[in-house]
Design a protein around this motif. Structure first.
Motif, PDB file in Angstrom:
ATOM      1  N   CYS A  61      47.204 -35.929 -29.870  1.00 24.64           N
ATOM      2  CA  CYS A  61      45.884 -35.384 -30.190  1.00 24.64           C
ATOM      3  C   CYS A  61      46.037 -34.081 -30.953  1.00 24.64           C
ATOM      4  CB  CYS A  61      45.113 -35.084 -28.926  1.00 24.64           C
ATOM      5  SG  CYS A  61      45.469 -36.244 -27.627  1.00 24.64           S
ATOM      6  N   ASP A  67      38.977 -37.225 -27.255  1.00 18.45           N
ATOM      7  CA  ASP A  67      37.665 -37.786 -26.978  1.00 18.45           C
ATOM      8  C   ASP A  67      37.847 -39.114 -26.247  1.00 18.45           C
ATOM      9  OD1 ASP A  67      38.503 -39.577 -28.859  1.00 18.45           O
ATOM     10  OD2 ASP A  67      37.121 -38.909 -30.416  1.00 18.45           O
ATOM     11  N   GLU A  68      36.739 -39.698 -25.844  1.00 18.46           N
ATOM     12  CA  GLU A  68      36.834 -40.880 -24.995  1.00 18.46           C
ATOM     13  C   GLU A  68      37.507 -42.056 -25.710  1.00 18.46           C
ATOM     14  OE1 GLU A  68      33.974 -43.760 -22.341  1.00 18.46           O
ATOM     15  OE2 GLU A  68      33.340 -41.688 -22.664  1.00 18.46           O
ATOM     16  N   GLU A  69      37.252 -42.179 -26.998  1.00 18.67           N
ATOM     17  CA  GLU A  69      37.857 -43.289 -27.748  1.00 18.67           C
ATOM     18  C   GLU A  69      39.381 -43.198 -27.749  1.00 18.67           C
ATOM     19  OE1 GLU A  69      36.328 -46.078 -28.652  1.00 18.67           O
ATOM     20  OE2 GLU A  69      34.749 -45.007 -27.571  1.00 18.67           O
ATOM     21  N   THR A  70      39.895 -41.983 -27.971  1.00 24.12           N
ATOM     22  CA  THR A  70      41.352 -41.781 -27.969  1.00 24.12           C
ATOM     23  C   THR A  70      41.924 -42.116 -26.600  1.00 24.12           C
ATOM     24  OG1 THR A  70      40.933 -39.919 -29.448  1.00 24.12           O
ATOM     25  CG2 THR A  70      43.166 -40.128 -28.586  1.00 24.12           C
ATOM     26  N   LYS A  72      40.735 -44.176 -24.428  1.00 24.89           N
ATOM     27  CA  LYS A  72      40.728 -45.629 -24.245  1.00 24.89           C
ATOM     28  C   LYS A  72      41.877 -46.280 -25.017  1.00 24.89           C
ATOM     29  CE  LYS A  72      35.869 -46.377 -23.219  1.00 24.89           C
ATOM     30  NZ  LYS A  72      34.539 -46.750 -23.735  1.00 24.89           N
ATOM     31  N   LEU A  73      42.131 -45.737 -26.197  1.00 25.97           N
ATOM     32  CA  LEU A  73      43.189 -46.272 -27.029  1.00 25.97           C
ATOM     33  C   LEU A  73      44.541 -46.110 -26.341  1.00 25.97           C
ATOM     34  CD1 LEU A  73      43.494 -47.484 -29.890  1.00 25.97           C
ATOM     35  CD2 LEU A  73      44.214 -45.204 -30.635  1.00 25.97           C
ATOM     36  N   SER A  76      44.830 -48.524 -23.555  1.00 30.86           N
ATOM     37  CA  SER A  76      44.972 -49.921 -23.958  1.00 30.86           C
ATOM     38  C   SER A  76      46.422 -50.211 -24.349  1.00 30.86           C
ATOM     39  CB  SER A  76      44.028 -50.250 -25.108  1.00 30.86           C
ATOM     40  OG  SER A  76      44.428 -49.550 -26.266  1.00 30.86           O
ATOM     41  N   SER A  85      39.360 -50.579 -20.699  1.00 31.32           N
ATOM     42  CA  SER A  85      38.367 -49.669 -21.275  1.00 31.32           C
ATOM     43  C   SER A  85      37.407 -49.075 -20.242  1.00 31.32           C
ATOM     44  CB  SER A  85      37.596 -50.362 -22.398  1.00 31.32           C
ATOM     45  OG  SER A  85      36.946 -51.501 -21.896  1.00 31.32           O
ATOM     46  N   HIS A  89      37.157 -45.139 -19.195  1.00 26.88           N
ATOM     47  CA  HIS A  89      35.879 -44.425 -19.276  1.00 26.88           C
ATOM     48  C   HIS A  89      35.644 -43.612 -18.000  1.00 26.88           C
ATOM     49  CE1 HIS A  89      31.600 -43.625 -19.546  1.00 26.88           C
ATOM     50  NE2 HIS A  89      31.416 -44.319 -18.439  1.00 26.88           N
ATOM     51  N   THR A 102      34.712 -34.070 -24.253  1.00 30.67           N
ATOM     52  CA  THR A 102      36.106 -33.973 -24.675  1.00 30.67           C
ATOM     53  C   THR A 102      36.960 -33.487 -23.507  1.00 30.67           C
ATOM     54  OG1 THR A 102      35.825 -31.680 -25.397  1.00 30.67           O
ATOM     55  CG2 THR A 102      35.586 -33.393 -27.084  1.00 30.67           C
TER      56      THR A 102
END
Length: 213
Positions: A61, A67-70, A72-73, A76, A85, A89, A102
């Motif tokens: 980062c 952030d939440e998307e990162t 989750k990535l 995964s 996912s 979250h 964040t």
């Protein structure tokens, strides 16, 4: 196996080229020099560990926040055999203590310190906050079912080949019965602490800390 080569969600190894500036590096890269001393006091990590964690964090980062998307990535990649996912979250919300969408390095390390090095009570308080999805100070049966289901989803079928779809629900009914001492349909932090500290099995079967990070 799939997961063998990747035990940490954050890659903590760094290319050998930057080893020359190892100790001076953090103070220059660091958003503010006093940050490290503060984290040394607030967490149970050593200066060296904080530097390694920081480097891994910046690697993943570069902006200094997740952030939440990162989030989750990263999860995964860590649990390719399932759908992580929803769990990611929930976990993100537990790390995002300032509720600003964040997770900073401080947020991350503070949470990690509790999960890895905290006392039993600290860990349980952290877990309670994770399970208390709407953060109202109570855990409902629905909240516990949601989080359990998300853990089953994340681990995927290869981990629990014999699990039926109703497994999380049975799991939760069982816990809830043990925890909700006054049978009012919600579990308070007191009930949670008391049940978990009294009953080793609850701690273990909740997989509280073996697959969080």
């Amino acid at each position: 196996g799939v997961c063998e080569h990747n035990h940490h969600a954050f890659s903590l190894s760094s290319p050998p080229t930057d080893s020359v500036v190892e100790d001076g590096e953090l103070s220059t890269v660091c958003y503010r020099p006093e940050g490290l001393d503060q984290l040394l006091q607030q967490t149970k990590f050593t200066r060296r560990e904080l530097q390694i964690l920081y480097r891994g964090f910046k690697n993943e980062c570069p902006s200094g926040v997740v952030d939440e998307e990162t989030f989750k990535l990263i999860y995964s990649q860590f649990f390719p055999q399932g759908d992580s996912s929803t769990y990611a979250h929930f976990l993100f919300e537990a790390f995002d203590t300032h509720k600003n969408g964040t997770v900073s390095f401080e947020d991350f390390v503070t949470g990690l310190s509790i999960i890895l090095r905290g006392s039993v009570t600290e860990k349980l308080n952290w877990a309670f906050n994770l399970y208390d999805l709407n953060k109202d100070g109570f855990i409902t049966k629905e909240e516990m079912t949601d989080i359990m289901s998300s853990i089953y989803d994340m681990m995927g079928t290869c981990t629990y080949p014999c699990m039926q779809n109703d497994a999380p629900k049975e799991h939760v009914d069982n816990f809830f019965q043990k925890m909700d001492k006054n049978k009012d349909g919600v579990v308070t932090i007191e009930e949670f602490l008391e049940s978990c500290q009294k009953d080793e099995n609850i701690m273990q079967s909740m997989h509280l800390f073996d697959n969080v990070i």
